[in-house]
Design a protein around this motif. Structure first.
Motif, mmCIF file in Angstrom:
data_model
loop_
_atom_site.group_PDB
_atom_site.id
_atom_site.type_symbol
_atom_site.label_atom_id
_atom_site.label_comp_id
_atom_site.label_asym_id
_atom_site.label_seq_id
_atom_site.Cartn_x
_atom_site.Cartn_y
_atom_site.Cartn_z
ATOM 1 N N PRO A 1 -32.515 -130.168 32.315
ATOM 2 C CA PRO A 1 -31.862 -129.681 33.206
ATOM 3 C C PRO A 1 -32.422 -128.132 33.817
ATOM 4 O O PRO A 1 -32.831 -127.240 32.787
ATOM 5 C CB PRO A 1 -30.354 -129.239 32.504
ATOM 6 N N LYS A 2 -32.541 -127.929 34.994
ATOM 7 C CA LYS A 2 -33.141 -126.722 35.505
ATOM 8 C C LYS A 2 -34.795 -126.436 35.499
ATOM 9 O O LYS A 2 -35.280 -125.767 35.915
ATOM 10 C CB LYS A 2 -32.560 -125.544 34.821
ATOM 11 N N GLN A 3 -35.264 -127.859 34.687
ATOM 12 C CA GLN A 3 -36.701 -127.632 34.941
ATOM 13 C C GLN A 3 -37.477 -128.331 36.123
ATOM 14 O O GLN A 3 -36.924 -129.185 36.626
ATOM 15 C CB GLN A 3 -37.254 -128.754 33.457
ATOM 16 N N PRO A 4 -38.144 -127.467 36.664
ATOM 17 C CA PRO A 4 -38.693 -128.135 37.894
ATOM 18 C C PRO A 4 -39.343 -129.364 38.074
ATOM 19 O O PRO A 4 -40.055 -129.699 36.851
ATOM 20 C CB PRO A 4 -39.826 -126.953 38.414
ATOM 21 N N ALA B 1 -24.792 -141.375 32.763
ATOM 22 C CA ALA B 1 -24.448 -141.342 31.478
ATOM 23 C C ALA B 1 -24.977 -140.043 30.637
ATOM 24 O O ALA B 1 -26.016 -139.334 31.531
ATOM 25 C CB ALA B 1 -24.711 -142.428 30.553
ATOM 26 N N TYR B 2 -24.923 -139.714 29.692
ATOM 27 C CA TYR B 2 -25.312 -138.572 28.653
ATOM 28 C C TYR B 2 -24.878 -137.152 29.365
ATOM 29 O O TYR B 2 -25.613 -136.379 29.847
ATOM 30 C CB TYR B 2 -26.710 -138.522 28.759
ATOM 31 N N LYS B 3 -23.665 -137.150 28.993
ATOM 32 C CA LYS B 3 -22.873 -135.848 29.482
ATOM 33 C C LYS B 3 -23.264 -134.730 28.684
ATOM 34 O O LYS B 3 -23.714 -134.742 27.677
ATOM 35 C CB LYS B 3 -21.152 -135.884 29.257
ATOM 36 N N ASN B 4 -23.554 -133.458 29.325
ATOM 37 C CA ASN B 4 -23.840 -132.340 28.730
ATOM 38 C C ASN B 4 -25.420 -132.415 28.447
ATOM 39 O O ASN B 4 -26.015 -131.452 27.564
ATOM 40 C CB ASN B 4 -23.202 -132.122 27.685
ATOM 41 N N ALA B 5 -26.115 -133.310 29.126
ATOM 42 C CA ALA B 5 -27.616 -133.267 28.784
ATOM 43 C C ALA B 5 -28.452 -133.645 30.315
ATOM 44 O O ALA B 5 -28.545 -132.583 30.860
ATOM 45 C CB ALA B 5 -28.097 -134.368 27.926
ATOM 46 N N ILE B 6 -28.489 -134.621 30.563
ATOM 47 C CA ILE B 6 -29.138 -135.267 31.728
ATOM 48 C C ILE B 6 -28.244 -135.956 32.829
ATOM 49 O O ILE B 6 -28.780 -136.888 33.765
ATOM 50 C CB ILE B 6 -30.357 -136.067 31.425
ATOM 51 N N MET B 7 -27.031 -135.758 32.669
ATOM 52 C CA MET B 7 -26.177 -136.904 33.567
ATOM 53 C C MET B 7 -26.185 -136.298 34.826
ATOM 54 O O MET B 7 -25.918 -134.932 35.088
ATOM 55 C CB MET B 7 -24.652 -136.616 32.937
#
Length: 492
Positions: A98-101, A154-160
């Motif tokens: 998350p937030k990585q270009p 899927a994968y809440k709080n990660a890559i969802m």
């Protein structure tokens, strides 16, 4: 060096015929009867065997950093194992944090993949959204040949990816002629079910399928499909494991929507009883998402594959050794998700598909190679035995047998989900880029021999959105007393 494959039956998705195949300079130079071998050519006797396009696995995760560890197969060991099983190309996934270009993540993955032994391409996941993601998607398509984007529901709080991300990314894909792909599971439901199960004392692998029931997958698949319908963009649903998701695909396709479905070899032959194995390590080794299902769902998946509702077969190859799976010994939500299969996919599908009469050899080629090449814009460079195509071929002995085991496989992992399965129908030879890389049990993979596959935008996916068409066909209604909008003011 030239290779002449002599005396076999060529099998493409559309037809089969007796022919020799001559490969030179990395491409197929001739397909026909009684071809002469050039001086110094290697001659492969394919008598009694089939000659087919090399397999394409459109869903792998080599060297993936995930859930606090990294997948044990890197781009060399994973692609080398694929060659031993007849798979000559993979499409892997760049998954930005998350937030990585997106471009930073893409270049990082390209660096890791330089060691690949077979050709490879990439999907890129959209895990967050702002103007830079919009821009980078354009760069990826137009300059780097990435024409498909992944969305994890899927994968809440990660890559969802939430609905806002889906709408923005789907719309951008439509503009670019790219194909959105979706991991369809309702991440919020999974998260809440996991919490409930842990609170009730369910900590082992048996809780994994309980936290991800078929309805969770069906809801997400239907939501992604309906979002794509409104926007007018095609969509590809990865690793369909439940008849609930299959029914969503069937309904959409019956309405004329362009929806593609993918199924994993494992989901076709393994059932959810593996999670109740009394040996924790064996049970945990099968933890992947979506999980393995009951026979009812497996039978539905086979019917979907036979009936053309599921178009490709993959593995979601993402392997973790027992010591890595043990990270979740006291909490099933911490078991790294992933299983293997890149080496065994084609043999398992032949044995359980062709040998049972579910698939013809031509249909086998279609779902293991040709459809993936066409959907992801690699055809006819890949996915067919034809003059001018890449010399990626597998010579297949339909009578030879092999018992699958982690003791003899080439995957860099200490478990095999197909352990002990005896399959009839195996590759005797694999040719990659015109080189013999597997010959009667001798693996000759070369580190770094794999090439990056650019996949340009597909003109068939490039179109105006449904909403744009509606707006073009409909004029706004201006009623007495309405305040003029900005566009009206500018036109005065």
């Amino acid at each position: 060096m030239a290779i002449l494959i002599r005396g076999g039956t060529v099998v493409n998705a559309d037809k089969s015929w007796r022919a020799d195949v001559l490969c030179e300079n990395g491409v197929i130079q001739a397909v026909g009867e009684n071809l002469d071998a050039p001086a110094g050519a290697t001659v492969v006797d394919a008598g009694g065997q089939y000659v087919m396009p090399g397999g394409i696995d459109p869903h792998t995760h080599m060297e993936l950093p995930f859930m606090g560890t990294t997948a044990s197969d890197d781009f060399y060991t994973g692609t080398a194992a694929g060659l031993a099983g007849g798979t000559t190309s993979i499409i892997d996934f760049v998954i930005p944090n998350p937030k990585q270009p997106l471009m930073d993540a893409f270049h990082e993955w390209r660096g890791w993949a330089e060691k690949a032994a077979a050709d490879y391409g990439f999907h890129v996941a959209v895990t967050w959204w702002d103007d830079s993601v919009h821009r980078d998607m354009g760069l990826l398509v137009n300059e780097h040949g990435v024409s498909s984007f992944k969305h994890f529901m899927a994968y809440k709080n990660a890559i969802m990816a939430d609905d806002e991300i889906l709408v923005n990314s789907f719309a951008r894909s439509l503009e670019l002629g790219a194909l959105p792909t979706v991991h369809a599971e309702n991440g919020e439901l999974v998260f809440q079910l996991q919490r409930q199960l842990l609170a009730r004392g369910f900590t082992g692998p048996e809780a994994h399928p309980l936290s991800r029931p078929p309805e969770v997958e069906g809801e997400a698949a239907n939501r992604a499909i309906r979002i794509a319908q409104v926007l007018g963009v095609p969509v590809y649903i990865v690793h369909v494991s439940a008849k609930d998701a299959l029914e969503a695909i069937a309904r959409a396709r019956s309405e004329g929507q362009r929806v593609f479905g993918e199924v994993l070899a494992g989901h076709l032959v393994i059932d959810e009883s593996v999670y109740r194995d009394p040996d924790w390590t064996r049970a945990a080794a099968h933890v992947m998402s979506p999980p393995f299902r009951t026979k009812e769902h497996r039978d539905a998946l086979w019917r979907g594959l036979q009936g053309g509702l599921l178009h490709t077969t993959a593995t979601d190859h993402c392997v973790f050794c027992a010591s890595q799976k043990a990270m979740g010994r006291n909490d099933f939500t911490r078991i790294p998700n992933g299983c293997g299969g890149v080496e065994d996919r084609m043999a398992v599908l032949w044995d359980q598909g062709v040998n049972t009469g579910r698939l013809t050899p031509n249909e086998f080629v279609r779902v293991t190679s040709t459809n993936a090449a066409q959907i992801f814009n690699l055809y006819p460079r890949k996915g067919t035995v034809a003059v001018g195509a890449d010399a990626d071929l597998v010579v297949w002995d339909p009578q030879a047998t092999r018992t699958i085991s982690m003791k003899t496989h080439h995957q860099n992992v200490d478990f095999n989900v197909f352990e002990g399965m005896t399959v009839r129908g195996v590759p005797t030879h694999t040719v990659s880029q015109g080189e013999l890389v597997w010959a009667n049990g001798d693996l000759r993979a070369r580190r770094g021999a794999g090439r990056y596959l650019k996949r340009p935008a597909n003109p068939g996916y490039l179109q105006a959105s449904r909403l744009a068409k509606s707006l073009k066909e409909t004029q706004p209604v201006h009623r007495e007393g309405d305040a003029p909008n900005q566009a009206q003011e500018q036109s005065r």
